[in-house]
Design an enzyme around this catalytic site. Sequence first.
Site, PDB file in Angstrom:
ATOM      1  N   TYR A  30       0.829  -1.221   0.000  1.00  0.00           N
ATOM      2  CA  TYR A  30       0.000   0.000   0.000  1.00  0.00           C
ATOM      3  C   TYR A  30       0.863   1.270   0.000  1.00  0.00           C
ATOM      4  O   TYR A  30       0.856   2.047  -0.969  1.00  0.00           O
ATOM      5  CB  TYR A  30      -0.927  -0.058   1.216  1.00  0.00           C
ATOM      6  N   ILE A  31       1.633   1.479   1.043  1.00  0.00           N
ATOM      7  CA  ILE A  31       2.429   2.721   1.104  1.00  0.00           C
ATOM      8  C   ILE A  31       3.615   2.614   0.135  1.00  0.00           C
ATOM      9  O   ILE A  31       3.995   3.591  -0.523  1.00  0.00           O
ATOM     10  CB  ILE A  31       2.906   3.002   2.549  1.00  0.00           C
ATOM     11  N   LEU A  60       5.164 -10.607  -2.189  1.00  0.00           N
ATOM     12  CA  LEU A  60       3.759 -10.641  -2.638  1.00  0.00           C
ATOM     13  C   LEU A  60       2.844 -11.346  -1.634  1.00  0.00           C
ATOM     14  O   LEU A  60       1.785 -11.832  -2.000  1.00  0.00           O
ATOM     15  CB  LEU A  60       3.630 -11.275  -4.034  1.00  0.00           C
ATOM     16  N   PHE A  79       9.910  -1.036   3.584  1.00  0.00           N
ATOM     17  CA  PHE A  79       8.501  -1.161   3.969  1.00  0.00           C
ATOM     18  C   PHE A  79       8.137  -2.597   4.339  1.00  0.00           C
ATOM     19  O   PHE A  79       7.175  -2.813   5.061  1.00  0.00           O
ATOM     20  CB  PHE A  79       7.575  -0.775   2.804  1.00  0.00           C
ATOM     21  N   LYS A 136       1.840  -6.516   9.222  1.00  0.00           N
ATOM     22  CA  LYS A 136       1.301  -5.339   9.927  1.00  0.00           C
ATOM     23  C   LYS A 136      -0.066  -5.531  10.580  1.00  0.00           C
ATOM     24  O   LYS A 136      -0.685  -4.545  10.988  1.00  0.00           O
ATOM     25  CB  LYS A 136       1.249  -4.158   8.969  1.00  0.00           C
ATOM     26  N   SER A 196       6.010   3.626  13.251  1.00  0.00           N
ATOM     27  CA  SER A 196       4.592   3.896  13.496  1.00  0.00           C
ATOM     28  C   SER A 196       4.413   4.675  14.786  1.00  0.00           C
ATOM     29  O   SER A 196       5.215   4.534  15.736  1.00  0.00           O
ATOM     30  CB  SER A 196       3.865   2.549  13.606  1.00  0.00           C
ATOM     31  N   TYR A 246       3.393  -6.910  17.103  1.00  0.00           N
ATOM     32  CA  TYR A 246       3.606  -6.005  15.962  1.00  0.00           C
ATOM     33  C   TYR A 246       4.226  -4.688  16.446  1.00  0.00           C
ATOM     34  O   TYR A 246       5.246  -4.229  15.929  1.00  0.00           O
ATOM     35  CB  TYR A 246       2.279  -5.722  15.237  1.00  0.00           C
ATOM     36  N   LYS A 270       8.231  -2.774  15.880  1.00  0.00           N
ATOM     37  CA  LYS A 270       8.591  -1.412  15.441  1.00  0.00           C
ATOM     38  C   LYS A 270       9.568  -0.778  16.439  1.00  0.00           C
ATOM     39  O   LYS A 270      10.545  -0.152  16.057  1.00  0.00           O
ATOM     40  CB  LYS A 270       7.336  -0.548  15.289  1.00  0.00           C
ATOM     41  N   VAL A 306     -18.494   0.604  14.963  1.00  0.00           N
ATOM     42  CA  VAL A 306     -17.689   1.662  15.578  1.00  0.00           C
ATOM     43  C   VAL A 306     -17.291   1.141  16.956  1.00  0.00           C
ATOM     44  O   VAL A 306     -18.167   0.891  17.802  1.00  0.00           O
ATOM     45  CB  VAL A 306     -18.487   2.974  15.685  1.00  0.00           C
ATOM     46  N   ARG A 358      -7.832   9.720  15.814  1.00  0.00           N
ATOM     47  CA  ARG A 358      -6.558   9.419  15.155  1.00  0.00           C
ATOM     48  C   ARG A 358      -6.185  10.572  14.246  1.00  0.00           C
ATOM     49  O   ARG A 358      -7.029  11.398  13.894  1.00  0.00           O
ATOM     50  CB  ARG A 358      -6.697   8.160  14.268  1.00  0.00           C
TER      51      ARG A 358
HETATM   52  C1  UD1 Z   1      -3.370   0.089  14.027  1.00  0.00           C
HETATM   53  C2  UD1 Z   1      -2.140   0.035  14.873  1.00  0.00           C
HETATM   54  C3  UD1 Z   1      -1.007   0.734  14.173  1.00  0.00           C
HETATM   55  C4  UD1 Z   1      -0.787   0.088  12.842  1.00  0.00           C
HETATM   56  C5  UD1 Z   1      -2.064   0.167  12.028  1.00  0.00           C
HETATM   57  C6  UD1 Z   1      -1.856  -0.545  10.700  1.00  0.00           C
HETATM   58  C7  UD1 Z   1      -2.449  -0.022  17.277  1.00  0.00           C
HETATM   59  C8  UD1 Z   1      -2.697   0.749  18.501  1.00  0.00           C
HETATM   60  N1  UD1 Z   1      -2.381   0.667  16.146  1.00  0.00           N
HETATM   61  O1  UD1 Z   1      -3.781   1.445  13.983  1.00  0.00           O
HETATM   62  O2  UD1 Z   1       0.152   0.624  14.903  1.00  0.00           O
HETATM   63  O3  UD1 Z   1       0.268   0.733  12.191  1.00  0.00           O
HETATM   64  O4  UD1 Z   1      -3.117  -0.434  12.744  1.00  0.00           O
HETATM   65  O5  UD1 Z   1      -2.354  -1.805  10.657  1.00  0.00           O
HETATM   66  O6  UD1 Z   1      -2.306  -1.190  17.318  1.00  0.00           O
HETATM   67  N2  UD1 Z   1     -12.226   1.229  13.999  1.00  0.00           N
HETATM   68  C9  UD1 Z   1     -13.610   1.033  14.078  1.00  0.00           C
HETATM   69  N3  UD1 Z   1     -14.161   0.048  13.358  1.00  0.00           N
HETATM   70  C10 UD1 Z   1     -13.450  -0.769  12.509  1.00  0.00           C
HETATM   71  C11 UD1 Z   1     -12.051  -0.559  12.409  1.00  0.00           C
HETATM   72  C12 UD1 Z   1     -11.472   0.441  13.181  1.00  0.00           C
HETATM   73  O7  UD1 Z   1     -14.294   1.746  14.820  1.00  0.00           O
HETATM   74  O8  UD1 Z   1     -14.017  -1.663  11.884  1.00  0.00           O
HETATM   75  C13 UD1 Z   1     -11.611   2.315  14.756  1.00  0.00           C
HETATM   76  C14 UD1 Z   1     -10.548   1.865  15.758  1.00  0.00           C
HETATM   77  O9  UD1 Z   1     -11.125   1.621  17.005  1.00  0.00           O
HETATM   78  C15 UD1 Z   1      -9.631   3.095  15.772  1.00  0.00           C
HETATM   79  C16 UD1 Z   1      -9.762   3.700  14.381  1.00  0.00           C
HETATM   80  O10 UD1 Z   1     -10.957   3.143  13.829  1.00  0.00           O
HETATM   81  O11 UD1 Z   1     -10.096   4.027  16.677  1.00  0.00           O
HETATM   82  C17 UD1 Z   1      -8.602   3.370  13.466  1.00  0.00           C
HETATM   83  O12 UD1 Z   1      -8.401   1.965  13.484  1.00  0.00           O
HETATM   84  P1  UD1 Z   1      -7.374   1.249  12.496  1.00  0.00           P
HETATM   85  O13 UD1 Z   1      -7.610   1.716  11.110  1.00  0.00           O
HETATM   86  O14 UD1 Z   1      -7.442  -0.216  12.767  1.00  0.00           O
HETATM   87  O15 UD1 Z   1      -5.947   1.823  12.916  1.00  0.00           O
HETATM   88  P2  UD1 Z   1      -5.238   1.875  14.355  1.00  0.00           P
HETATM   89  O16 UD1 Z   1      -5.822   0.926  15.307  1.00  0.00           O
HETATM   90  O17 UD1 Z   1      -5.187   3.305  14.754  1.00  0.00           O
END
Ligand code: UD1
Length: 344
Positions: free
Chosen positions: A13-14, A35, A83, A87, A127, A152, A156, A220, A234
Amino acid sequence: MKQKILVTGGTGYIGSHTVVELQNAGYDVVIVDNLSNSNSDVLDGIEKISGIRPDFKKMDCNDKEGLRVLLQKHPDIKGIIHFAASKAVGESVHKPLLYYRNNIVTLINLLELMPEADIEGIVFSSSCTVYGQPDILPVTEDAPVKPALSPYGNTKQINEEIIRDTIYAGAPFKSIVLRYFNPIGAHPSGEIGELPNGVPQNLVPFLTQTAMGIRKELSVFGDDYNTPDGSCMRDYINVVDLAKAHVIAMNRMLQNKSKEKLEIFNLGTGRGVSVLELITAFEKGTGVKVPHKIVGRREGDIEKVWANPEHANKVLGWTAKESVENTLISAWNWQKKLREKGIQ
Ligand code: UD1
């Protein structure tokens, strides 16, 4: 003559967005990717956008001999952007050794090979997970690293320590560690984007798949956090903005713009956005409704984290430019493209 860069995980992705920006900036690129979480069609997308098909070798960075042969074949490689890593936070809890091997042994292989291949610098993908729940927001690079909540996250932290110790021991190369906040979105062309295997764990791919009707509704995770609307916050950063920071970091190392052999930068927008705000921004930007419901908290989630990006703004001269709304529109365009291609 063009300078050549090795990008590990360059079909991911990135990685793929960074390859496009490197090529746009005039670098030659060699990609190494096993891959495991991407496919070689990504090379077509990169070629369509930049007009150049990067050199590609399917290889696992655990294969040190394979890497050595590749570096001997390309003696003009001057820098590495690393990269390639696993993850998925949840998976790492169940398969820690896979994560330690994939994320740590691979870095050691590269660091050991760099001096013999005369490679001047390595950019490492770290991260904001290293900060855990920071005591002070927005979080600066000086904030303490907190005990990791998953294997994970631990990889890092350990990787950052390995780089630091290697550089301080006098290694003949430089490193820039980039701590990403939450990368989202896709290339505006719709040719490349995020393509998770199976059910997405991250918010935005789950959201776009729900908007497309692939998933029934978005959960959520919690509305009882200490935030204005109760959902987690975030710092969501556009993936192309993020990719551009890698090119600047590489230029900085190869052009000796810094006396420091190791530098660390936060890459974020500086703005915290809640899950509910993100859903609203998506609906406003695209006009598409996202069915969602509030469920319980997800284990291990951080309540709120966003960057203080001033160090990157001032020292790198890099700023995240794209709005969250436009970024979500790009994610939606990518999702629609996947549907057109019959992929999702
Ligand atoms: C997580 C990891 C981060 C990693 C990233 C990539 C932690 C604390 N963070 O980020 O280190 O680099 O994944 O894989 O482990 N959410 C919902 N519903 C969903 C999915 C997510 O509400 O179905 C919310 C989560 O609670 C969070 C936000 O959306 O508040 C972002 O979640 P997500 O995209 O999974 O990223 P992180 O948890 O921040």
